[in-house]
Design a protein around this motif. Structure first.
Motif, PDB file in Angstrom:
ATOM      1  N   ARG A   1       9.996  -8.829  -3.146  1.00  0.00           N
ATOM      2  CA  ARG A   1       9.827 -10.281  -3.258  1.00  0.00           C
ATOM      3  C   ARG A   1       9.373 -10.741  -1.875  1.00  0.00           C
ATOM      4  NH1 ARG A   1      11.768 -13.751  -7.059  1.00  0.00           N
ATOM      5  NH2 ARG A   1      13.084 -12.105  -7.900  1.00  0.00           N
ATOM      6  N   LEU A   2       8.187 -11.323  -1.803  1.00  0.00           N
ATOM      7  CA  LEU A   2       7.546 -11.639  -0.530  1.00  0.00           C
ATOM      8  C   LEU A   2       7.727 -13.096  -0.133  1.00  0.00           C
ATOM      9  CD1 LEU A   2       4.183  -9.781  -1.243  1.00  0.00           C
ATOM     10  CD2 LEU A   2       6.241  -8.868  -0.126  1.00  0.00           C
ATOM     11  N   THR A   3       7.931 -13.310   1.164  1.00  0.00           N
ATOM     12  CA  THR A   3       8.013 -14.650   1.747  1.00  0.00           C
ATOM     13  C   THR A   3       7.041 -14.696   2.914  1.00  0.00           C
ATOM     14  OG1 THR A   3      10.350 -14.827   1.142  1.00  0.00           O
ATOM     15  CG2 THR A   3       9.546 -16.338   2.836  1.00  0.00           C
ATOM     16  N   LEU A   4       6.166 -15.682   2.928  1.00  0.00           N
ATOM     17  CA  LEU A   4       5.186 -15.795   4.015  1.00  0.00           C
ATOM     18  C   LEU A   4       5.886 -15.805   5.368  1.00  0.00           C
ATOM     19  CD1 LEU A   4       2.693 -18.424   2.546  1.00  0.00           C
ATOM     20  CD2 LEU A   4       2.356 -15.954   2.762  1.00  0.00           C
ATOM     21  N   GLY A   5       5.357 -15.020   6.307  1.00  0.00           N
ATOM     22  CA  GLY A   5       5.886 -14.973   7.657  1.00  0.00           C
ATOM     23  C   GLY A   5       7.119 -14.104   7.828  1.00  0.00           C
ATOM     24  N   LYS A   6       7.581 -13.459   6.752  1.00  0.00           N
ATOM     25  CA  LYS A   6       8.814 -12.670   6.822  1.00  0.00           C
ATOM     26  C   LYS A   6       8.556 -11.249   6.325  1.00  0.00           C
ATOM     27  CE  LYS A   6      13.445 -12.499   4.793  1.00  0.00           C
ATOM     28  NZ  LYS A   6      13.533 -11.809   3.531  1.00  0.00           N
ATOM     29  N   GLN A   7       8.945 -10.272   7.130  1.00  0.00           N
ATOM     30  CA  GLN A   7       8.839  -8.874   6.716  1.00  0.00           C
ATOM     31  C   GLN A   7       9.763  -8.628   5.528  1.00  0.00           C
ATOM     32  OE1 GLN A   7       6.791  -6.395   8.103  1.00  0.00           O
ATOM     33  NE2 GLN A   7       7.461  -5.303   6.288  1.00  0.00           N
ATOM     34  N   ALA A   8       9.295  -7.885   4.540  1.00  0.00           N
ATOM     35  CA  ALA A   8      10.119  -7.562   3.375  1.00  0.00           C
ATOM     36  C   ALA A   8      11.200  -6.558   3.772  1.00  0.00           C
ATOM     37  CB  ALA A   8       9.253  -6.998   2.261  1.00  0.00           C
ATOM     38  N   LEU A   9      12.401  -6.764   3.253  1.00  0.00           N
ATOM     39  CA  LEU A   9      13.551  -5.916   3.546  1.00  0.00           C
ATOM     40  C   LEU A   9      14.077  -5.279   2.264  1.00  0.00           C
ATOM     41  CD1 LEU A   9      15.382  -8.461   5.864  1.00  0.00           C
ATOM     42  CD2 LEU A   9      13.899  -6.552   6.579  1.00  0.00           C
ATOM     43  N   MET A  10      14.993  -4.338   2.411  1.00  0.00           N
ATOM     44  CA  MET A  10      15.579  -3.692   1.237  1.00  0.00           C
ATOM     45  C   MET A  10      16.225  -4.710   0.290  1.00  0.00           C
ATOM     46  SD  MET A  10      15.034  -0.421   1.297  1.00  0.00           S
ATOM     47  CE  MET A  10      16.298   0.336   0.308  1.00  0.00           C
ATOM     48  N   ASP A  11      16.797  -5.777   0.840  1.00  0.00           N
ATOM     49  CA  ASP A  11      17.414  -6.811   0.008  1.00  0.00           C
ATOM     50  C   ASP A  11      16.394  -7.547  -0.857  1.00  0.00           C
ATOM     51  OD1 ASP A  11      19.918  -6.242   0.966  1.00  0.00           O
ATOM     52  OD2 ASP A  11      19.977  -7.911   2.385  1.00  0.00           O
ATOM     53  N   ASP A  12      15.111  -7.409  -0.537  1.00  0.00           N
ATOM     54  CA  ASP A  12      14.052  -8.079  -1.280  1.00  0.00           C
ATOM     55  C   ASP A  12      13.505  -7.234  -2.426  1.00  0.00           C
ATOM     56  OD1 ASP A  12      14.038 -10.370   0.454  1.00  0.00           O
ATOM     57  OD2 ASP A  12      12.955  -9.165   1.935  1.00  0.00           O
TER      58      ASP A  12
ATOM     59  N   ALA B   1      -4.312 -11.967  -3.999  1.00  0.00           N
ATOM     60  CA  ALA B   1      -4.662 -12.935  -2.954  1.00  0.00           C
ATOM     61  C   ALA B   1      -3.422 -13.347  -2.166  1.00  0.00           C
ATOM     62  CB  ALA B   1      -5.351 -14.157  -3.558  1.00  0.00           C
ATOM     63  N   PHE B   2      -2.297 -13.576  -2.870  1.00  0.00           N
ATOM     64  CA  PHE B   2      -1.076 -13.923  -2.156  1.00  0.00           C
ATOM     65  C   PHE B   2      -0.613 -12.764  -1.285  1.00  0.00           C
ATOM     66  CE2 PHE B   2       3.405 -14.214  -1.306  1.00  0.00           C
ATOM     67  CZ  PHE B   2       3.535 -15.525  -0.879  1.00  0.00           C
ATOM     68  N   PHE B   3      -0.732 -11.539  -1.786  1.00  0.00           N
ATOM     69  CA  PHE B   3      -0.348 -10.374  -0.995  1.00  0.00           C
ATOM     70  C   PHE B   3      -1.159 -10.325   0.298  1.00  0.00           C
ATOM     71  CE2 PHE B   3      -0.852  -5.804   0.044  1.00  0.00           C
ATOM     72  CZ  PHE B   3       0.465  -5.536   0.381  1.00  0.00           C
ATOM     73  N   GLY B   4      -2.464 -10.560   0.211  1.00  0.00           N
ATOM     74  CA  GLY B   4      -3.310 -10.596   1.405  1.00  0.00           C
ATOM     75  C   GLY B   4      -2.901 -11.705   2.362  1.00  0.00           C
ATOM     76  N   LYS B   5      -2.562 -12.853   1.809  1.00  0.00           N
ATOM     77  CA  LYS B   5      -2.093 -13.973   2.631  1.00  0.00           C
ATOM     78  C   LYS B   5      -0.780 -13.624   3.317  1.00  0.00           C
ATOM     79  CE  LYS B   5      -1.126 -18.915   2.188  1.00  0.00           C
ATOM     80  NZ  LYS B   5      -1.106 -20.061   1.274  1.00  0.00           N
ATOM     81  N   TRP B   6       0.132 -12.947   2.582  1.00  0.00           N
ATOM     82  CA  TRP B   6       1.397 -12.531   3.150  1.00  0.00           C
ATOM     83  C   TRP B   6       1.182 -11.551   4.299  1.00  0.00           C
ATOM     84  CZ3 TRP B   6       3.673  -7.560   2.943  1.00  0.00           C
ATOM     85  CH2 TRP B   6       4.976  -7.493   3.457  1.00  0.00           C
ATOM     86  N   ILE B   7       0.316 -10.562   4.097  1.00  0.00           N
ATOM     87  CA  ILE B   7       0.012  -9.588   5.159  1.00  0.00           C
ATOM     88  C   ILE B   7      -0.470 -10.327   6.406  1.00  0.00           C
ATOM     89  CG2 ILE B   7      -1.631  -7.783   5.863  1.00  0.00           C
ATOM     90  CD1 ILE B   7       0.433  -6.595   4.101  1.00  0.00           C
ATOM     91  N   GLY B   8      -1.381 -11.285   6.218  1.00  0.00           N
ATOM     92  CA  GLY B   8      -1.908 -12.066   7.347  1.00  0.00           C
ATOM     93  C   GLY B   8      -0.857 -12.915   8.028  1.00  0.00           C
TER      94      GLY B   8
END
Length: 129
Positions: free
Chosen positions: A85-96, A117-124
Motif C-alpha cells: 500500500r503506497l503513500t506518496l513521499g513514504k518508503q513502503a514498509l513490511m506493515d504496508d 501512473a500512480f506507481f511512477g508518481k510514487w517512485i518520483g
C-alpha cells in the motif's frame, strides 16, 4: 471477488495456476471467464483487468487499487500476490504489505494505466522532502 460497474456489483470466482514458466489467473462471473497469463500473478491479473476495462468493470480488490503495487522481490520470490500500500513521499514498509485479493472500504479501483501512473508518481516522490 467483487467486480462492479456503476450498475450492479457481481461476485466472481478466482482460480490461480502456477507452473515453472507462467502464472495464470481465471476470473469467472455471470457465465463469463476471463484469463490472464504472465510472469507473475500480478501481471496475469492486469491482463484480466485490461479485458474488463472496456466493459466498464473494475475488480474491487487491492490488486486494482490506485495505491497498491508489488515490489520486485514480491514478484520474483512470491509470485506477485503480495503488494505494498503506497503513500506518496513514504518508503513502503513490511506493515504496508497486503494480499492482492484483499478488499476493504478504502479500495479505489482504477484502470491498469492509472495504477501504473500512480506507481511512477510514487517512485518520483521518494526523493522529495
Amino acid at each position: 471477488m467483487l467486480v462492479s460497474d456503476t450498475r450492479s456489483p457481481q461476485i466472481g470466482a478466482v482460480r490461480l495456476h502456477d507452473d515453472s514458466d507462467d502464472s495464470l489467473i481465471e476470473l469467472s462471473f455471470d457465465g463469463n471467464t476471463f484469463t490472464g497469463t504472465g510472469d507473475d500473478f500480478f501481471d496475469a491479473f492486469c491482463q484480466i483487468r485490461e479485458q474488463l476495462e472496456p466493459l466498464g468493470l473494475l475488480p474491487q480488490c487491492c490488486a486494482a487499487h490506485r495505491r497498491a503495487f508489488p515490489s520486485g522481490m514480491s514478484r520474483s520470490m512470491g509470485g506477485g500476490v503480495k503488494l505494498y500500500r503506497l503513500t506518496l513521499g513514504k518508503q513502503a514498509l513490511m506493515d504496508d504489505l497486503i494480499h492482492m485479493f484483499d478488499t476493504g472500504d478504502d479500495i479505489e479501483p482504477v484502470s491498469v494505466a492509472d495504477q501504473r501512473a500512480f506507481f511512477g508518481k510514487w517512485i518520483g516522490s521518494l526523493g522529495e522532502s
